[in-house]
Structure formats: structure tokens, C-alpha cells
Design a protein around this motif. Structure first.
Motif, short mmCIF file in Angstrom:
data_model
loop_
_atom_site.label_atom_id
_atom_site.label_comp_id
_atom_site.label_asym_id
_atom_site.label_seq_id
_atom_site.Cartn_x
_atom_site.Cartn_y
_atom_site.Cartn_z
N GLU A 172 0.82 -1.21 0.00
CA GLU A 172 0.00 0.00 0.00
C GLU A 172 0.86 1.26 0.00
OE1 GLU A 172 -2.51 -0.30 3.39
OE2 GLU A 172 -3.64 -2.02 2.62
N VAL A 173 1.87 1.29 0.88
CA VAL A 173 2.69 2.51 0.95
C VAL A 173 3.57 2.65 -0.29
CG1 VAL A 173 2.59 2.60 3.46
CG2 VAL A 173 4.51 1.42 2.35
N ALA A 174 3.95 1.53 -0.88
CA ALA A 174 4.71 1.60 -2.13
C ALA A 174 3.87 2.24 -3.22
CB ALA A 174 5.17 0.20 -2.54
N LYS A 175 2.63 1.82 -3.32
CA LYS A 175 1.72 2.39 -4.31
C LYS A 175 1.52 3.89 -4.06
CE LYS A 175 -1.38 2.02 -7.69
NZ LYS A 175 -2.58 1.18 -7.56
N HIS A 223 1.18 9.04 -5.56
CA HIS A 223 0.97 10.37 -4.96
C HIS A 223 2.26 11.18 -4.81
CE1 HIS A 223 -3.23 9.45 -4.29
NE2 HIS A 223 -2.89 8.33 -3.68
N ASP A 224 3.32 10.52 -4.37
CA ASP A 224 4.58 11.24 -4.18
C ASP A 224 5.41 11.33 -5.46
OD1 ASP A 224 4.68 11.81 -1.19
OD2 ASP A 224 4.29 9.67 -1.17
N LYS A 225 5.09 10.47 -6.43
CA LYS A 225 5.75 10.49 -7.73
C LYS A 225 7.28 10.41 -7.60
CE LYS A 225 1.91 12.96 -9.86
NZ LYS A 225 1.28 11.69 -10.27
N PRO A 252 6.68 -7.30 -1.58
CA PRO A 252 5.50 -6.55 -2.03
C PRO A 252 5.86 -5.20 -2.63
CG PRO A 252 5.57 -6.68 0.38
CD PRO A 252 6.60 -7.62 -0.14
N VAL A 253 6.90 -4.57 -2.11
CA VAL A 253 7.31 -3.28 -2.66
C VAL A 253 7.89 -3.46 -4.05
CG1 VAL A 253 8.90 -1.33 -2.38
CG2 VAL A 253 7.68 -2.25 -0.39
N SER A 254 8.77 -4.45 -4.21
CA SER A 254 9.36 -4.72 -5.52
C SER A 254 8.30 -5.09 -6.55
CB SER A 254 10.40 -5.84 -5.42
OG SER A 254 11.47 -5.47 -4.57
N THR A 255 7.34 -5.91 -6.15
CA THR A 255 6.27 -6.32 -7.05
C THR A 255 5.44 -5.12 -7.49
OG1 THR A 255 6.15 -8.53 -6.12
CG2 THR A 255 4.18 -7.74 -7.25
N GLN A 256 5.15 -4.21 -6.56
CA GLN A 256 4.38 -3.02 -6.89
C GLN A 256 5.15 -2.15 -7.88
OE1 GLN A 256 1.21 -2.76 -5.35
NE2 GLN A 256 0.93 -1.39 -7.08
N CYS A 257 6.45 -2.06 -7.68
CA CYS A 257 7.28 -1.27 -8.61
C CYS A 257 7.33 -1.92 -9.99
CB CYS A 257 8.70 -1.13 -8.05
SG CYS A 257 8.83 -0.01 -6.64
N GLU A 258 7.38 -3.24 -10.03
CA GLU A 258 7.39 -3.93 -11.32
C GLU A 258 6.09 -3.67 -12.07
OE1 GLU A 258 9.60 -6.19 -14.05
OE2 GLU A 258 10.20 -5.45 -12.09
N ILE A 259 4.98 -3.69 -11.36
CA ILE A 259 3.67 -3.43 -11.98
C ILE A 259 3.59 -2.00 -12.52
CG2 ILE A 259 1.20 -3.17 -11.49
CD1 ILE A 259 1.54 -5.45 -9.42
N GLU A 260 4.08 -1.06 -11.71
CA GLU A 260 3.97 0.36 -12.07
C GLU A 260 5.14 0.85 -12.93
OE1 GLU A 260 1.40 2.18 -11.40
OE2 GLU A 260 0.35 0.84 -10.02
N GLU A 261 6.10 -0.05 -13.22
CA GLU A 261 7.26 0.28 -14.05
C GLU A 261 8.08 1.41 -13.44
OE1 GLU A 261 6.00 0.90 -18.07
OE2 GLU A 261 5.30 -1.16 -18.30
N VAL A 262 8.34 1.28 -12.14
CA VAL A 262 9.15 2.24 -11.39
C VAL A 262 10.43 1.54 -10.94
CG1 VAL A 262 9.30 3.58 -9.26
CG2 VAL A 262 7.21 3.64 -10.63
N PRO A 263 11.61 2.12 -11.18
CA PRO A 263 12.85 1.47 -10.77
C PRO A 263 12.95 1.31 -9.26
CG PRO A 263 13.26 3.72 -11.53
CD PRO A 263 11.85 3.42 -11.86
N CYS A 264 13.49 0.17 -8.85
CA CYS A 264 13.54 -0.18 -7.42
C CYS A 264 14.84 -0.92 -7.12
CB CYS A 264 12.34 -1.05 -7.07
SG CYS A 264 12.33 -1.69 -5.38
#
Length: 442
Positions: free
Chosen positions: A104-107, A112-114, A129-141
Motif C-alpha cells: 500500500e505505501v509503495a503504491k 501520490h509522491d511520484k 511486495p514493494v518490488s512487485t508493486q514497482c514492477e507493476i507500475e514500471e518504477v525502478p527499485c
């Protein structure tokens, strides 16, 4: 650098002169932004950091205040990105040691924080869960402080499908050691103590426990090959209050060694109950639970000669690319600032921010793909060793997303009212000095 913290950081006062001596800053100033006319009009680099500040994994985040203050001081004038000098902002979120909360906080950080880059640490319950959320949103992690197998295999669509079914990731990169390393370290330590090679296993029903107990990639096949007899009573639920079934199984099998990967409060419960029920093995090498002085101190004098994996110590021969501090300097700075004993996550949390600065300095285009490409091209000597995603000493299926850092083994010794960890095995990383030999618990 501005640090925004939506969680309950400990805002104890720290002597600023002491921190400055070690290139750090007052912890009390974490939420205060530093503004400079020269960079005020330039868009800040925004880093997201997810960490378990509260809950049963909170010991992993004990050094966060110090590291963030250190980072703030090191980047107060901004960092060079392309042709511009820009400020750095860190937005910190508490996972509360809960995987759902971590996602949730990763999303929230992404939407929101971009943020430009996500940083995350401390066990698969946080990193995955954070890495998975980044993979979904295409954000480097960039993630750390979880063995690579639970991080990589645990995030697969079909974790049990084996290498043909396992796919690499496009946006998420991880650095730490693997199960092959901790198994080697533990068995090297056990070989120093005469035992009957009967091992009792404490594997919980979570990402770490399921990986460590896996019959293909975990402890069972390796121990069998080395002539150890493993007694695994099955998965238990974290935060259980009764280990009588496990203790009974270990006593029946005459286990002289205990191993596992256990939450700190769970091991305290297990060990106290084991001693009360007359079970005292010769060796207890346990991952996760006794990494920290505070966890061993909870056992009183009964923590003497417990052993664990050792990822980082003041004697590690590395220094920070960001501040120039050696491992010894960094640990001494923490102790001077907090009046607490050094703890292993200091090095790895610090290295996350080393990597963030290095990656962003090499990113000409602030777009996600360019940042991801910069991560993949990393070749940096950090306070925990070299970080380079070059596939070295890894199976092909994990070589793109994982790189390994050195691991040794150590044993806690109680003396003069405090615990210190003594490195007792360095066969897997000879550059890290040994301080003593293994001793039997009983």
C-alpha cells in the motif's frame, strides 16, 4: 535533502558535533528541508524508502534515523544530475512489518509522491511486495536485506515451476547473499563443534521459512548431502506463543544443532521454552532472529554462544562511496550518536543511499527507463562491498536482477554485561577477518 516521514521516528536528541565528526547530522532535523537559492528552482530527485519501523521486524530499522541524518548531511548541497545540481528528497514510509501495508505505501509513493527511485530493505515481507508493486507500475527499485531466493523465486507467478517458468524482472534489482551462502556459513561453523549431526529446523510459514525449508533450493538437500539428519516439524505461524511441539520433536531426534530463520520475538519465546523444557543443543545457528544486540539481550545471559549469519561489521574492509567513511567509522558514528551498540543493518541501509546517489548521478534522462538502465550498469564499491549486477556466482535465471554481497558467520559472546559478536567463519569471504573459533553452547 528533505526527509518526509509519515511514521513514528524516534526523535531523540543527538549531539550535533558528534554526528558532524562522522559526516552526519542531527536526527532531530530529519523533517526540516534545506533550501539553497542556487538549486531552489530545480526539480528535486525524489527517493522513496519503505522500511519496517514498527512491528516484529522493527529491529531491522533501528539505525534508520542515523542513516537518514547521515545522508542528509552528505547531500545538503544537492547532487549533480546531468548538468544541473539538484536537491534530494527522501519520503519514508513504515511498512509496519506487514506485507499488505508495504504494498500500500509503495503504491502511495509511486502514485501520490511520484518518486524517481524506490529503495526498500528488510526481509521478503517488506522487499517483495514493494518490488512487485514497482514492477507493476514500471518504477525502478533497489532492494536489499533479504536472501535472493525468497526475493526472486517468491515473486514468480509460478514459484514452484522451476527455472523454465521463472522470469527475470524489468524494473527491480536486488543485492544481498543467497541461501547457498548461509548454508555454507552455518555448516562451516557446525563443523568446528563435535556433534551427532542431528539438526532441528525452525522454518515459519513465510517467505524466508518456505525458502529455507524448500526441498530443492533450501537447507534439506545440502544437509542431506553433507551427512546431517534434519528434523523439520513443519511450518508454524509467526508470532506463535507455544513451541512445545517443535521442542518435543527435537528432543525425540536428539538434535544437537538447531537452525532456522525466525522472527526475533519468536526466537526469544522458543529459546526460553526450550531451556525450561530441558532442551539445550550444542549449537544454535539461527537466521534473522539474533542478528541484533537488542534481540540477544532479551535472552539475558542465555544468549551466550548463539550463532548467526553476519552480513556486516565494523571490521569489514569497505568504505562508503558517499561519505568516505569506513565500516569502522560508520559503526563508531552510530554508537557515538545514539549511545547504542552498532547493528548489522547500518551498513546495508547506508549502502542503499550510496547506490541511489550513484544511479541518479549517472542518469541523464530522469525517465524511468533511463534510471533502470543506470541501475543495471552499476559498478560501485560501497560500505558493504562491491555492487555490480554482472551475474557473477549466480544461476542464469537470476543473473539480471541479483548481485551478491559477502557473508560470514559469527557467535555472540556475553562478557562484562554486554554481548559482542565474534566472527568464527570466513571461508566464504576470506577478506573479512576471523575473531575466534566456535564454542559449544552446553
Amino acid at each position: 535533502m528533505t526527509c518526509q516521514n509519515t511514521s513514528s521516528f524516534d526523535r531523540r536528541k543527538i549531539d550535533r558535533r558528534t554526528l558532524l565528526k562522522y559526516s552526519a547530522a542531527s536526527t532531530a532535523a530529519l523533517s526540516v528541508g534545506l533550501k539553497s537559492p542556487a538549486i531552489a528552482q530545480t526539480k528535486a530527485v525524489k527517493l522513496g524508502y519503505v522500511t519496517p519501523q514498527t512491528g516484529p521486524l522493527a529491529a531491522f530499522a533501528e539505525a534508520d534515523n542515523f542513516i537518514l541524518a547521515n545522508f542528509k548531511e552528505a547531500t545538503k548541497g544537492g547532487i549533480k544530475v546531468g548538468n544541473a545540481t539538484v536537491p534530494v528528497e527522501v519520503v519514508v514510509k513504515d511498512s509496519q512489518s506487514n506485507p499488505n501495508r508495504a504494498a500500500e505505501v509503495a503504491k502511495d509513493l509511486i502514485v501520490h509522491d511520484k518518486i524517481d527511485l524506490m529503495l526498500v530493505a528488510s526481509t521478503p515481507e517488506t522487499t517483495n511486495p514493494v518490488s512487485t508493486q514497482c514492477e507493476i507500475e514500471e518504477v525502478p527499485c533497489i532492494s536489499t536485506m533479504a536472501p535472493w531466493q525468497p526475493w526472486f523465486i517468491g515473486r514468480q507467478a509460478n514459484p514452484g515451476g522451476g527455472p523454465p517458468a521463472w522470469k527475470s524482472f524489468n524494473h527491480t534489482y536486488h543485492y544481498f547473499w543467497g541461501l547457498e551462502d548461509v548454508i555454507a556459513v552455518f555448516t562451516n561453523m557446525w563443523a568446528q563443534v563435535p556433534t551427532n549431526k542431528s539438526v532441528g529446523a525452525l522454518f515459519p510459514n513465510d517467505g524466508d521459512g518456505n525458502a529455507w525449508g524448500d526441498k530443492v533450493v533450501g537447507f534439506p538437500p545440502v544437509l542431506d548431502k553433507l551427512g546431517y539428519k534434519l528434523t523439520d516439524p513443519g511450518r508454524y505461524q509467526n508470532l506463535t506463543d507455544n513451541f512445545s511441539a517443535q521442542i518435543g520433536a527435537f528432543k525425540s531426534a536428539n538434535c544437537e544443532i538447531v537452525t532456522g530463520v525466525v522472527l526475533p520475538p519468536d526466537f526469544t519465546t522458543f529459546w526460553k521454552q526450550a531451556l525450561q523444557q530441558g532442551f539445550k543443543p550444542k549449537v544454535a545457528s539461527v537466521g534473522k532472529a539474533i542478528l541484533f544486540p537488542v534481540a540477544v539481550e532479551a535472552l539475558g545471559k542465555d544468549g551466550h554462544n548463539l550463532s548467526s549469519e553476519v552480513w556486516w561489521t565494523p571490521s569489514h574492509p569497505f568504505k562508503s562511496s558517499l561519505t568516505g567513511m569506513t565500516a569502522k567509522d560508520l559503526a563508531a558514528g552510530y554508537e557515538a550518536a545514539t549511545k547504542k551498540q552498532w547493528t548489522q543493518p547500518i551498513g546495508f541501509v547506508h549502502s542503499l543511499f550510496e547506490l541511489a546517489v550513484d544511479v541518479m548521478k549517472r542518469t541523464q534522462d530522469r525517465e524511468s527507463k533511463a534510471i533502470t538502465a543506470a541501475i543495471a550498469a552499476t559498478n560501485l564499491d560501497t560500505v558493504v562491498g562491491k555492487v555490480q549486477w554482472n551475474g557473477a556466482n549466480l544461476p542464469p535465471f537470476a543473473s539480471k536482477n541479483v548481485t551478491k554481497t559477502p557473508l560470514v558467520g559469527g557467535q555472540w559472546r556475553y562478557k562484562d554485561g554486554k554481548y559482542d559478536i565474534v566472527i568464527t567463519d570466513n571461508k566464504t569471504a576470506p577478506a573479512i577477518p576471523v575473531g575466534g573459533k566456535m564454542e559449544a553452547i552446553a
